[in-house]
Design a protein around this motif. Structure first.
Motif, PDB file in Angstrom:
ATOM      1  N   GLN A  89       0.822  -1.207   0.000  1.00 25.51           N
ATOM      2  CA  GLN A  89       0.000   0.000   0.000  1.00 25.51           C
ATOM      3  C   GLN A  89       0.855   1.255   0.000  1.00 25.51           C
ATOM      4  O   GLN A  89       0.425   2.304  -0.477  1.00 25.51           O
ATOM      5  N   ARG A 142       0.752   5.133  -7.470  1.00 25.30           N
ATOM      6  CA  ARG A 142       0.339   3.727  -7.483  1.00 25.30           C
ATOM      7  C   ARG A 142       0.796   3.049  -8.760  1.00 25.30           C
ATOM      8  O   ARG A 142       1.180   1.869  -8.754  1.00 25.30           O
ATOM      9  N   GLU A 161      -4.215  -3.689  -2.628  1.00 27.56           N
ATOM     10  CA  GLU A 161      -5.003  -2.532  -3.059  1.00 27.56           C
ATOM     11  C   GLU A 161      -4.319  -1.802  -4.229  1.00 27.56           C
ATOM     12  O   GLU A 161      -3.976  -0.628  -4.134  1.00 27.56           O
ATOM     13  N   THR A 164      -6.059   1.727  -5.846  1.00 27.76           N
ATOM     14  CA  THR A 164      -6.551   2.814  -5.004  1.00 27.76           C
ATOM     15  C   THR A 164      -5.993   4.146  -5.516  1.00 27.76           C
ATOM     16  O   THR A 164      -4.796   4.284  -5.729  1.00 27.76           O
ATOM     17  N   THR A 192      -8.255  -6.232  -2.471  1.00 25.19           N
ATOM     18  CA  THR A 192      -8.908  -5.070  -3.061  1.00 25.19           C
ATOM     19  C   THR A 192     -10.234  -4.801  -2.375  1.00 25.19           C
ATOM     20  O   THR A 192     -10.873  -5.715  -1.860  1.00 25.19           O
ATOM     21  N   HIS A 193     -10.619  -3.514  -2.364  1.00 24.95           N
ATOM     22  CA  HIS A 193     -11.958  -3.133  -1.908  1.00 24.95           C
ATOM     23  C   HIS A 193     -12.895  -2.932  -3.095  1.00 24.95           C
ATOM     24  O   HIS A 193     -14.089  -2.688  -2.896  1.00 24.95           O
ATOM     25  N   TYR A 194     -12.358  -3.008  -4.314  1.00 23.14           N
ATOM     26  CA  TYR A 194     -13.171  -2.846  -5.510  1.00 23.14           C
ATOM     27  C   TYR A 194     -13.684  -4.217  -5.957  1.00 23.14           C
ATOM     28  O   TYR A 194     -12.921  -5.028  -6.483  1.00 23.14           O
TER      29      TYR A 194
END
Length: 306
Positions: A89, A142, A161, A164, A192-194
């Protein structure tokens, strides 16, 4: 996404990590086969990053075993280091170096390193080659993270992630790049949060909650089923609450948006439309579609919390 299934590249067996009285990772086991993608999903603090740190050998587990290409990445680091790429991250760049200088510095200690021009072209940073890292946007940083993770032409890639801060166009470009590499045999472990990202890239899904794997299986097991999702939008949040009550306990409300899942969508939608018409309400939008990975994830987390 690929459906290829070859020899195991990553094997975690009954892995736990304890800090004093806090069990951050609790008896986690999973296998990732060559040329496939495992997406590790969970809420903030669920144990995803700690699991990745253990899997990469950056952290030693309290119990259990980890094998990458059959080797322990913590005790046999030299045997696996040249074959893996890691995108954390926060990579901790030197803000005063340019993008080109940063890549050149990493190339000096990266075996099988790609040419600098190839590295920046992969992530569309060629125009920022002379820009100092401190002046990059969050999304550009990123993309530089990803370029460095791929610099050594890894066989196994860990992504924490990865998109992001990226704009939608850059995110889709990253997915296309990774999909092409997986098709060529790259193995990936992804957090991932996606949910769209996981649906686009993953072959296997692992949901982690409070340090434990609570559901593990092929992507199709999470997205295929008889349930249908209905999303409705109204201008007024109070009207949405009234409509949700009419829809029953299966409906959830977020401002003026209502969502519900049902095995029989047509009568459910007709009932909502009739109720709205009788109340003099107009929908701003109506969307009906198959149950998504996001809904499956939310359902799993809700079930575990009960």
């Amino acid at each position: 996404m690929t459906t290829t299934s070859h020899a195991p590249v990553v094997q975690l067996s009954n892995v736990s990590k304890k800090y004093d009285d806090y069990l951050a990772v609790d008896d986690v086991s999973f296998t990732v086969r060559s040329g496939t993608v495992l997406a590790l999903l969970g809420t903030n603090g669920a144990g995803k990053t700690t699991t990745i740190d253990i899997a990469t050998g950056m952290m030693h587990p309290t119990a259990g075993s980890v094998r990458l290409f059959g080797e322990d990445p913590h005790t046999d680091r030299a045997q696996v280091a040249d074959r893996i790429g890691i995108m954390l991250q926060d990579a901790g760049f030197f803000d005063g170096l340019t993008v080109g200088e940063t890549i050149d510095a990493w190339r000096r200690f990266t075996p099988r390193a790609r040419h600098r021009d190839e590295a920046v072209e992969m992530v569309s940073l060629h125009r920022q080659l002379g820009t100092t890292v401190g002046r990059l946007s969050g999304g550009e940083r990123r993309r530089l993270d990803l370029a460095l993770a791929l610099l050594g032409t890894p066989d196994l890639l860990f992504l924490d992630e990865p998109t992001t801060g990226l704009d939608p166009a850059a995110r889709h470009q990253t997915w296309e790049l990774l999909s092409a590499m997986v098709d060529d045999g790259l193995t990936v472990v992804l957090t991932t949060h996606y949910m769209e990202e996981a649906e686009r890239l993953a072959d296997e899904i692992a949901i982690i909650d409070n340090g434990r794997i609570v559901r593990l299986g092929p992507l199709a097991d999470f997205t295929t089923g008889c349930s249908t999702r209905i999303d409705l939008s109204l201008r007024c949040a109070d009207d949405a609450q009234r409509l949700a009550l009419a829809a029953g306990s299966n409906a959830t409300v977020d401002g003026g948006r209502i969502s519900l899942t049902t095995a029989d969508p047509q009568p459910a939608l007709l009932d909502l439309l009739r109720w709205a018409q009788s109340a003099g309400l107009e929908f701003e939008s109506i969307r009906v579609g198959a149950s998504t990975l996001e809904q499956s994830f939310l359902d799993t987390i809700t079930e575990v919390a009960r």
